[in-house]
Motif scaffolding. Sequence first.
Motif, short mmCIF file in Angstrom:
data_model
loop_
_atom_site.label_atom_id
_atom_site.label_comp_id
_atom_site.label_asym_id
_atom_site.label_seq_id
_atom_site.Cartn_x
_atom_site.Cartn_y
_atom_site.Cartn_z
N ALA A 1 -30.50 85.53 -14.06
CA ALA A 1 -30.66 85.44 -15.51
C ALA A 1 -30.51 86.80 -16.18
CB ALA A 1 -32.03 84.84 -15.84
N VAL A 2 -31.02 87.84 -15.55
CA VAL A 2 -30.89 89.19 -16.12
C VAL A 2 -29.41 89.60 -16.14
CG1 VAL A 2 -31.44 91.64 -15.77
CG2 VAL A 2 -33.23 89.91 -15.53
N ILE A 3 -28.71 89.35 -15.07
CA ILE A 3 -27.29 89.72 -15.02
C ILE A 3 -26.48 88.86 -15.99
CG2 ILE A 3 -25.23 89.84 -13.55
CD1 ILE A 3 -27.34 92.09 -13.13
N ALA A 4 -26.82 87.58 -16.12
CA ALA A 4 -26.13 86.72 -17.08
C ALA A 4 -26.33 87.23 -18.50
CB ALA A 4 -26.62 85.28 -16.95
N CYS A 5 -27.49 87.77 -18.77
CA CYS A 5 -27.81 88.25 -20.12
C CYS A 5 -27.21 89.63 -20.40
CB CYS A 5 -29.33 88.29 -20.28
SG CYS A 5 -29.86 88.74 -21.94
N TYR B 1 -37.12 84.24 -7.56
CA TYR B 1 -36.68 85.62 -7.79
C TYR B 1 -35.15 85.70 -7.90
CZ TYR B 1 -41.01 88.20 -7.69
OH TYR B 1 -42.23 88.72 -8.01
N ALA B 2 -34.45 84.94 -7.08
CA ALA B 2 -32.98 84.94 -7.17
C ALA B 2 -32.54 84.44 -8.55
CB ALA B 2 -32.39 84.07 -6.06
N TYR C 1 -29.27 87.55 2.41
CA TYR C 1 -28.83 87.16 1.07
C TYR C 1 -29.27 88.14 -0.01
CZ TYR C 1 -28.34 82.70 3.60
OH TYR C 1 -28.01 81.74 4.51
N MET C 2 -30.26 88.96 0.29
CA MET C 2 -30.82 89.89 -0.70
C MET C 2 -29.78 90.84 -1.30
SD MET C 2 -34.04 90.15 -1.85
CE MET C 2 -35.02 89.56 -0.50
N PRO C 3 -28.81 91.36 -0.53
CA PRO C 3 -27.82 92.24 -1.17
C PRO C 3 -27.07 91.56 -2.32
CG PRO C 3 -27.71 92.51 1.20
CD PRO C 3 -28.62 91.34 0.93
N LEU C 4 -26.85 90.27 -2.22
CA LEU C 4 -26.17 89.55 -3.30
C LEU C 4 -27.08 89.41 -4.51
CD1 LEU C 4 -24.41 86.78 -1.17
CD2 LEU C 4 -23.60 89.08 -1.76
N GLU C 5 -28.38 89.27 -4.26
CA GLU C 5 -29.35 89.20 -5.34
C GLU C 5 -29.46 90.55 -6.07
OE1 GLU C 5 -34.14 88.77 -5.48
OE2 GLU C 5 -33.08 87.21 -4.37
N HIS C 6 -29.14 91.61 -5.39
CA HIS C 6 -29.21 92.95 -5.99
C HIS C 6 -27.93 93.34 -6.72
CE1 HIS C 6 -32.48 94.05 -2.83
NE2 HIS C 6 -33.01 93.51 -3.91
N ALA C 7 -26.94 92.48 -6.72
CA ALA C 7 -25.62 92.81 -7.30
C ALA C 7 -25.63 92.74 -8.82
CB ALA C 7 -24.57 91.85 -6.76
N GLU C 8 -24.96 93.69 -9.43
CA GLU C 8 -24.74 93.64 -10.88
C GLU C 8 -23.39 92.95 -11.13
OE1 GLU C 8 -27.33 97.17 -12.83
OE2 GLU C 8 -25.40 97.83 -12.00
N ASP C 9 -23.30 91.73 -10.64
CA ASP C 9 -22.09 90.94 -10.71
C ASP C 9 -22.51 89.47 -10.78
OD1 ASP C 9 -20.13 89.16 -8.99
OD2 ASP C 9 -18.92 90.84 -9.70
N ILE C 10 -22.10 88.77 -11.80
CA ILE C 10 -22.56 87.40 -12.00
C ILE C 10 -22.08 86.47 -10.89
CG2 ILE C 10 -20.71 86.69 -13.57
CD1 ILE C 10 -24.47 85.69 -13.72
N GLY C 11 -20.87 86.68 -10.40
CA GLY C 11 -20.38 85.83 -9.31
C GLY C 11 -21.22 85.96 -8.05
N LEU C 12 -21.59 87.19 -7.71
CA LEU C 12 -22.44 87.39 -6.54
C LEU C 12 -23.85 86.87 -6.79
CD1 LEU C 12 -21.29 90.92 -5.31
CD2 LEU C 12 -20.59 88.65 -4.49
N GLN C 13 -24.32 86.97 -8.02
CA GLN C 13 -25.62 86.40 -8.37
C GLN C 13 -25.61 84.88 -8.18
OE1 GLN C 13 -28.61 87.66 -9.18
NE2 GLN C 13 -27.85 89.72 -8.83
N GLN C 14 -24.56 84.24 -8.62
CA GLN C 14 -24.46 82.79 -8.48
C GLN C 14 -24.42 82.40 -7.01
OE1 GLN C 14 -21.00 82.29 -10.96
NE2 GLN C 14 -22.23 81.98 -12.80
N ARG C 15 -23.71 83.19 -6.22
CA ARG C 15 -23.66 82.94 -4.77
C ARG C 15 -25.05 83.09 -4.17
NH1 ARG C 15 -19.59 83.66 -0.59
NH2 ARG C 15 -20.40 82.38 1.09
#
Length: 190
Positions: free
Chosen positions: A156-160, A150-151, A114-128
């Motif tokens: 929150a950073v990407i949302a902001c 951490y996720a 799941y970590m690659p999704l946490e590293h994404a600069e994409d809010i949809g992938l962050q939510q996933r």
Amino acid sequence: MTCPPPDAQAVLAFWFDPAHHDEWYASNPAFDALIRERFMAQVDLAAADKLTDWPDTPSGWLALLIVLDQFSRNLYRHDPRAWAQDVRAQQLALSGIEEGFDRQLPAFQRVFAYMPLEHAEDIGLQQRSVALFEALCREAPDRFRSFLDYARRHEAVIACFGRFPHRNAVLGRVSTPDELAYLAERGTGF
């Protein structure tokens, strides 16, 4: 179920060796050098999309994710190449999750699926990512609560900002005043 290729098995044995757990989120030149010595060939092959048989099994899929997402960060700290494989790792993570590969792995190993999704600069992938870590946390709250935290912080950073400001300087991106204020706060960045 067939076994992953021996090189993929070696990646998993190395990464999940209990002696290495404390190194996962640390900046340790000796550990980075060890990865370079043992796995640089696999990192180069993965970057050239030459490990096409690895994602045929859940374990091989996870090993390739670790090479693309984790080893790249260890080998290329403070270098744009640290994130060069992120999109591929995110696509690979999503396709394996769609196949149910993650559910065939031990819970602790799923963190790195799941970590690659946490590293994404994409809010949809962050939510996933957050949803996947929430599900993992429901299985063992005490064990996975910090990973969920951490996720959520990444999301929150990407949302902001829509991106990770701590990458800006390395990637040659100009930081906004809000990003500079954020970066000046203690404990920011990942």
